[in-house]
Scaffold this motif. Structure first.
Motif, PDB file in Angstrom:
ATOM      1  N   UNK A   1      85.981  48.383  31.635  1.00 30.15           N
ATOM      2  CA  UNK A   1      84.984  47.663  30.826  1.00 30.15           C
ATOM      3  C   UNK A   1      83.660  47.456  31.573  1.00 30.15           C
ATOM      4  N   UNK A   2      83.714  47.380  32.908  1.00 30.26           N
ATOM      5  CA  UNK A   2      82.482  47.245  33.697  1.00 30.26           C
ATOM      6  C   UNK A   2      81.634  48.501  33.557  1.00 30.26           C
ATOM      7  N   UNK A   3      82.289  49.646  33.565  1.00 26.96           N
ATOM      8  CA  UNK A   3      81.608  50.940  33.412  1.00 26.96           C
ATOM      9  C   UNK A   3      80.882  50.983  32.059  1.00 26.96           C
ATOM     10  N   UNK A   4      81.532  50.473  31.035  1.00 25.83           N
ATOM     11  CA  UNK A   4      80.953  50.447  29.688  1.00 25.83           C
ATOM     12  C   UNK A   4      79.752  49.490  29.612  1.00 25.83           C
ATOM     13  N   UNK A   5      79.851  48.347  30.287  1.00 28.02           N
ATOM     14  CA  UNK A   5      78.845  47.289  30.184  1.00 28.02           C
ATOM     15  C   UNK A   5      77.600  47.515  31.038  1.00 28.02           C
ATOM     16  N   UNK A   6      77.755  48.172  32.174  1.00 27.15           N
ATOM     17  CA  UNK A   6      76.681  48.262  33.166  1.00 27.15           C
ATOM     18  C   UNK A   6      75.374  48.854  32.626  1.00 27.15           C
ATOM     19  N   UNK A   7      75.386  49.923  31.802  1.00 32.83           N
ATOM     20  CA  UNK A   7      74.101  50.430  31.270  1.00 32.83           C
ATOM     21  C   UNK A   7      73.345  49.393  30.437  1.00 32.83           C
ATOM     22  N   UNK A   8      74.054  48.546  29.698  1.00 33.41           N
ATOM     23  CA  UNK A   8      73.384  47.498  28.913  1.00 33.41           C
ATOM     24  C   UNK A   8      72.764  46.452  29.836  1.00 33.41           C
ATOM     25  N   UNK A   9      73.439  46.146  30.943  1.00 30.69           N
ATOM     26  CA  UNK A   9      72.875  45.210  31.929  1.00 30.69           C
ATOM     27  C   UNK A   9      71.594  45.794  32.529  1.00 30.69           C
ATOM     28  N   UNK A  10      71.622  47.100  32.828  1.00 29.04           N
ATOM     29  CA  UNK A  10      70.426  47.738  33.378  1.00 29.04           C
ATOM     30  C   UNK A  10      69.284  47.690  32.367  1.00 29.04           C
ATOM     31  N   UNK A  11      69.579  47.978  31.098  1.00 26.24           N
ATOM     32  CA  UNK A  11      68.535  47.955  30.071  1.00 26.24           C
ATOM     33  C   UNK A  11      67.924  46.552  29.945  1.00 26.24           C
ATOM     34  N   UNK A  12      68.760  45.514  30.028  1.00 29.32           N
ATOM     35  CA  UNK A  12      68.268  44.137  29.969  1.00 29.32           C
ATOM     36  C   UNK A  12      67.361  43.845  31.165  1.00 29.32           C
ATOM     37  N   UNK A  13      67.789  44.259  32.357  1.00 38.28           N
ATOM     38  CA  UNK A  13      66.978  44.057  33.563  1.00 38.28           C
ATOM     39  C   UNK A  13      65.653  44.803  33.447  1.00 38.28           C
ATOM     40  N   UNK A  14      65.701  46.034  32.971  1.00 38.86           N
ATOM     41  CA  UNK A  14      64.483  46.839  32.845  1.00 38.86           C
ATOM     42  C   UNK A  14      63.491  46.188  31.886  1.00 38.86           C
ATOM     43  N   UNK A  15      64.002  45.655  30.780  1.00 34.86           N
ATOM     44  CA  UNK A  15      63.103  45.066  29.782  1.00 34.86           C
ATOM     45  C   UNK A  15      62.631  43.657  30.147  1.00 34.86           C
ATOM     46  N   UNK A  16      63.524  42.816  30.654  1.00 34.21           N
ATOM     47  CA  UNK A  16      63.169  41.408  30.836  1.00 34.21           C
ATOM     48  C   UNK A  16      63.115  40.943  32.293  1.00 34.21           C
ATOM     49  N   UNK A  17      63.595  41.769  33.216  1.00 37.53           N
ATOM     50  CA  UNK A  17      63.609  41.365  34.628  1.00 37.53           C
ATOM     51  C   UNK A  17      62.210  41.155  35.168  1.00 37.53           C
ATOM     52  N   UNK A  18      62.092  40.189  36.070  1.00 34.17           N
ATOM     53  CA  UNK A  18      60.787  39.900  36.655  1.00 34.17           C
ATOM     54  C   UNK A  18      60.816  38.588  37.414  1.00 34.17           C
TER      55      UNK A  18
ATOM     56  N   UNK B   1      76.374  28.905  31.195  1.00 35.02           N
ATOM     57  CA  UNK B   1      77.173  29.622  30.210  1.00 35.02           C
ATOM     58  C   UNK B   1      77.958  30.727  30.908  1.00 35.02           C
ATOM     59  N   UNK B   2      79.014  31.192  30.217  1.00 34.17           N
ATOM     60  CA  UNK B   2      79.883  32.231  30.777  1.00 34.17           C
ATOM     61  C   UNK B   2      80.403  33.109  29.648  1.00 34.17           C
ATOM     62  N   UNK B   3      80.500  34.410  29.948  1.00 26.52           N
ATOM     63  CA  UNK B   3      81.065  35.365  29.012  1.00 26.52           C
ATOM     64  C   UNK B   3      82.140  36.158  29.752  1.00 26.52           C
ATOM     65  N   UNK B   4      83.339  36.142  29.210  1.00 27.77           N
ATOM     66  CA  UNK B   4      84.462  36.866  29.810  1.00 27.77           C
ATOM     67  C   UNK B   4      84.640  38.171  29.052  1.00 27.77           C
ATOM     68  N   UNK B   5      84.689  39.274  29.790  1.00 26.19           N
ATOM     69  CA  UNK B   5      84.810  40.592  29.190  1.00 26.19           C
ATOM     70  C   UNK B   5      83.455  41.275  29.118  1.00 26.19           C
ATOM     71  N   UNK B   6      83.455  42.510  28.648  1.00 23.17           N
ATOM     72  CA  UNK B   6      82.207  43.257  28.552  1.00 23.17           C
ATOM     73  C   UNK B   6      81.440  42.843  27.297  1.00 23.17           C
ATOM     74  N   UNK B   7      80.147  43.106  27.323  1.00 25.34           N
ATOM     75  CA  UNK B   7      79.292  42.748  26.191  1.00 25.34           C
ATOM     76  C   UNK B   7      78.072  43.654  26.167  1.00 25.34           C
ATOM     77  N   UNK B   8      77.426  43.717  25.013  1.00 21.52           N
ATOM     78  CA  UNK B   8      76.181  44.456  24.875  1.00 21.52           C
ATOM     79  C   UNK B   8      75.028  43.529  25.242  1.00 21.52           C
ATOM     80  N   UNK B   9      74.690  43.532  26.519  1.00 18.91           N
ATOM     81  CA  UNK B   9      73.615  42.671  27.013  1.00 18.91           C
ATOM     82  C   UNK B   9      72.233  43.209  26.643  1.00 18.91           C
TER      83      UNK B   9
END
Length: 189
Positions: free
Chosen positions: A83-100, A163-171
């Motif tokens: 599930x980490x493999x599935x989730x990681x690209x969405x985390x990267x997209x969130x960082x790319x768009x909103x990270x700063x 807050x906390x989220x258990x499991x993968x998610x579309x971040x």
């Protein structure tokens, strides 16, 4: 009589601050949609771990306190976690768009994950914009009560878990982005 008035004023301010915090939580909860419905906000902020973790590329150690001043999405993961493999690209997209300056995705490989294995994992899934930090002895994960993977924790700018989220998610979802924008004060136009 003056100390009593001060105490009454203090209590009124304290109660109104708690009511405002509850309202903020309710407003954030209302933004949850799709996978974000798994995101559970705490009634009161919880202290985050004070344990050290290893920075990527042998750059030393850090603690979550080193990131105060930013809202952090702390993601506990491992190279063996599907599930980490599935989730990681969405985390990267969130960082790319909103990270700063006000927000950062902080990934923390928990347990036995070699630096080479982490680099290979990121290369295989095309992740280039996330940190490769490690928690090899699971000190941070243990202090924060992480029992499975992946687990994502929202930490406010004061360094508290909210807050906390258990499991993968579309971040990378609109819901996730709106929650982060509200937490950082960056309202969408």
């Amino acid at each position: 009589m003056r100390p009593v008035r001060s105490l009454i004023l203090y209590m009124a301010l304290l109660l109104s601050a708690n009511a405002a915090a509850a309202t903020d939580i309710a407003a954030l909860e209302a933004l949850r949609d799709g996978d974000m419905k798994k995101l559970s906000f705490h009634a009161e902020p919880q202290p985050a771990s004070t344990a050290e973790f290893q920075l990527a590329d042998d750059a030393g150690t850090a603690t979550l306190a080193d990131f105060r001043g930013k809202v952090i999405l702390l993601n506990f993961w491992a190279t063996w976690c599907a599930p980490c493999r599935k989730e990681m690209p969405a985390l990267q997209a969130l960082q790319t768009e909103l990270g700063g300056d006000r927000f950062q995705v902080l990934t923390l490989a928990t347990g036995r994950n070699s630096p080479d294995g982490i680099r290979k994992f990121f290369a295989e899934i095309g992740v280039t914009d996330l940190p490769r930090h490690q928690d090899p002895k699971q000190a941070v994960a243990r202090e924060m009560g992480v029992l499975g993977l992946p687990v994502s924790v929202l930490i406010d700018a004061e360094g508290n878990e909210i807050a906390r989220l258990i499991g993968d998610a579309d971040w990378n979802s609109d819901s996730a982005k709106e929650i982060i924008r509200r937490l950082t004060g960056d309202m969408a136009d």
